[in-house]
Design a protein around this motif. Structure first.
Motif, PDB file in Angstrom:
ATOM      1  N   HIS A  58      60.326  34.663  26.817  1.00 17.49           N
ATOM      2  CA  HIS A  58      59.665  34.286  28.063  1.00 17.49           C
ATOM      3  C   HIS A  58      60.627  34.428  29.239  1.00 17.49           C
ATOM      4  O   HIS A  58      60.275  34.983  30.276  1.00 17.49           O
ATOM      5  N   ALA A  59      61.845  33.960  29.053  1.00 18.36           N
ATOM      6  CA  ALA A  59      62.848  34.067  30.124  1.00 18.36           C
ATOM      7  C   ALA A  59      63.183  35.525  30.417  1.00 18.36           C
ATOM      8  O   ALA A  59      63.338  35.915  31.572  1.00 18.36           O
ATOM      9  N   ALA A  60      63.278  36.331  29.374  1.00 18.72           N
ATOM     10  CA  ALA A  60      63.663  37.738  29.536  1.00 18.72           C
ATOM     11  C   ALA A  60      62.550  38.591  30.126  1.00 18.72           C
ATOM     12  O   ALA A  60      62.822  39.643  30.704  1.00 18.72           O
ATOM     13  N   THR A  61      61.315  38.140  29.996  1.00 15.47           N
ATOM     14  CA  THR A  61      60.207  38.946  30.507  1.00 15.47           C
ATOM     15  C   THR A  61      59.527  38.265  31.691  1.00 15.47           C
ATOM     16  O   THR A  61      59.755  38.652  32.834  1.00 15.47           O
ATOM     17  N   CYS A  62      58.745  37.259  31.430  1.00 14.22           N
ATOM     18  CA  CYS A  62      57.929  36.625  32.480  1.00 14.22           C
ATOM     19  C   CYS A  62      58.767  36.050  33.614  1.00 14.22           C
ATOM     20  O   CYS A  62      58.486  36.303  34.790  1.00 14.22           O
ATOM     21  N   VAL A  63      59.780  35.273  33.267  1.00 22.80           N
ATOM     22  CA  VAL A  63      60.619  34.645  34.303  1.00 22.80           C
ATOM     23  C   VAL A  63      61.420  35.716  35.040  1.00 22.80           C
ATOM     24  O   VAL A  63      61.490  35.715  36.270  1.00 22.80           O
ATOM     25  N   SER A  64      61.985  36.641  34.305  1.00 17.13           N
ATOM     26  CA  SER A  64      62.769  37.714  34.907  1.00 17.13           C
ATOM     27  C   SER A  64      61.923  38.550  35.866  1.00 17.13           C
ATOM     28  O   SER A  64      62.365  38.901  36.962  1.00 17.13           O
ATOM     29  N   GLU A  65      60.689  38.857  35.457  1.00 13.69           N
ATOM     30  CA  GLU A  65      59.794  39.637  36.312  1.00 13.69           C
ATOM     31  C   GLU A  65      59.437  38.882  37.586  1.00 13.69           C
ATOM     32  O   GLU A  65      59.365  39.472  38.663  1.00 13.69           O
ATOM     33  N   ALA A  66      59.233  37.566  37.472  1.00 12.49           N
ATOM     34  CA  ALA A  66      58.918  36.759  38.655  1.00 12.49           C
ATOM     35  C   ALA A  66      60.094  36.746  39.619  1.00 12.49           C
ATOM     36  O   ALA A  66      59.918  36.856  40.838  1.00 12.49           O
ATOM     37  N   ILE A  67      61.303  36.658  39.083  1.00 16.60           N
ATOM     38  CA  ILE A  67      62.497  36.672  39.935  1.00 16.60           C
ATOM     39  C   ILE A  67      62.635  38.031  40.617  1.00 16.60           C
ATOM     40  O   ILE A  67      62.862  38.118  41.823  1.00 16.60           O
ATOM     41  N   ALA A  68      62.483  39.098  39.847  1.00 17.61           N
ATOM     42  CA  ALA A  68      62.642  40.446  40.387  1.00 17.61           C
ATOM     43  C   ALA A  68      61.565  40.791  41.418  1.00 17.61           C
ATOM     44  O   ALA A  68      61.815  41.573  42.336  1.00 17.61           O
ATOM     45  N   SER A  69      60.398  40.177  41.288  1.00 15.74           N
ATOM     46  CA  SER A  69      59.297  40.489  42.203  1.00 15.74           C
ATOM     47  C   SER A  69      59.568  39.998  43.622  1.00 15.74           C
ATOM     48  O   SER A  69      59.011  40.524  44.576  1.00 15.74           O
ATOM     49  N   GLY A  70      60.396  38.964  43.733  1.00  9.54           N
ATOM     50  CA  GLY A  70      60.655  38.380  45.041  1.00  9.54           C
ATOM     51  C   GLY A  70      59.522  37.493  45.528  1.00  9.54           C
ATOM     52  O   GLY A  70      59.604  36.911  46.608  1.00  9.54           O
ATOM     53  N   ASN A  71      58.479  37.358  44.733  1.00 16.57           N
ATOM     54  CA  ASN A  71      57.323  36.537  45.096  1.00 16.57           C
ATOM     55  C   ASN A  71      57.659  35.073  44.819  1.00 16.57           C
ATOM     56  O   ASN A  71      57.742  34.650  43.671  1.00 16.57           O
ATOM     57  N   GLU A  72      57.832  34.299  45.883  1.00 15.65           N
ATOM     58  CA  GLU A  72      58.243  32.904  45.732  1.00 15.65           C
ATOM     59  C   GLU A  72      57.212  32.071  44.987  1.00 15.65           C
ATOM     60  O   GLU A  72      57.578  31.173  44.220  1.00 15.65           O
ATOM     61  N   ALA A  73      55.930  32.358  45.177  1.00 14.39           N
ATOM     62  CA  ALA A  73      54.886  31.602  44.474  1.00 14.39           C
ATOM     63  C   ALA A  73      54.981  31.844  42.963  1.00 14.39           C
ATOM     64  O   ALA A  73      54.892  30.891  42.177  1.00 14.39           O
ATOM     65  N   ASP A  74      55.183  33.086  42.555  1.00 11.50           N
ATOM     66  CA  ASP A  74      55.349  33.403  41.130  1.00 11.50           C
ATOM     67  C   ASP A  74      56.611  32.749  40.573  1.00 11.50           C
ATOM     68  O   ASP A  74      56.612  32.213  39.467  1.00 11.50           O
ATOM     69  N   GLN A  75      57.685  32.816  41.334  1.00 13.50           N
ATOM     70  CA  GLN A  75      58.940  32.207  40.894  1.00 13.50           C
ATOM     71  C   GLN A  75      58.768  30.707  40.704  1.00 13.50           C
ATOM     72  O   GLN A  75      59.196  30.151  39.691  1.00 13.50           O
ATOM     73  N   ARG A  76      58.127  30.063  41.660  1.00 15.89           N
ATOM     74  CA  ARG A  76      57.906  28.615  41.588  1.00 15.89           C
ATOM     75  C   ARG A  76      57.029  28.272  40.386  1.00 15.89           C
ATOM     76  O   ARG A  76      57.283  27.303  39.673  1.00 15.89           O
TER      77      ARG A  76
END
Length: 91
Positions: A58-76
């Protein structure tokens, strides 16, 4: 399509399910409590290992993708999911 990693997790979970059925049989058979408890601890440990692998994925895919996207709502959202999960583990 199921990845090799997913197949391994499913295989491990199936083994754990068999182990739990074995523990149930031990209880039905009136086996020595310490033997039953030892097997319960082994099943819990095996399940914790699978849990750790899923969390890493989950950290390597979903969380990493949210961080890379720059989308603060997704990151949060991903951060909050992890917090809720960790809070549940403490109960």
């Amino acid at each position: 399509m199921q990845t090799e990693s997913s197949k391994k997790k499913v295989h491990r979970l199936n083994r754990i399910a068999g182990q739990v059925r074995g523990v149930a049989q031990m209880v039905e058979d009136g086996r020595y409590c310490i033997d039953v408890l030892t097997q319960i601890q082994a099943a819990k440990s095996a399940l914790a290992k699978v849990e750790s692998e899923v969390l890493k994925d989950h950290a390597a895919t979903c969380v990493s993708e949210a961080i890379a996207s720059g989308n603060e709502a997704d990151q949060r959202e991903k951060f909050n999911e992890l917090i809720v999960l960790l809070e549940k583990q403490r109960l």
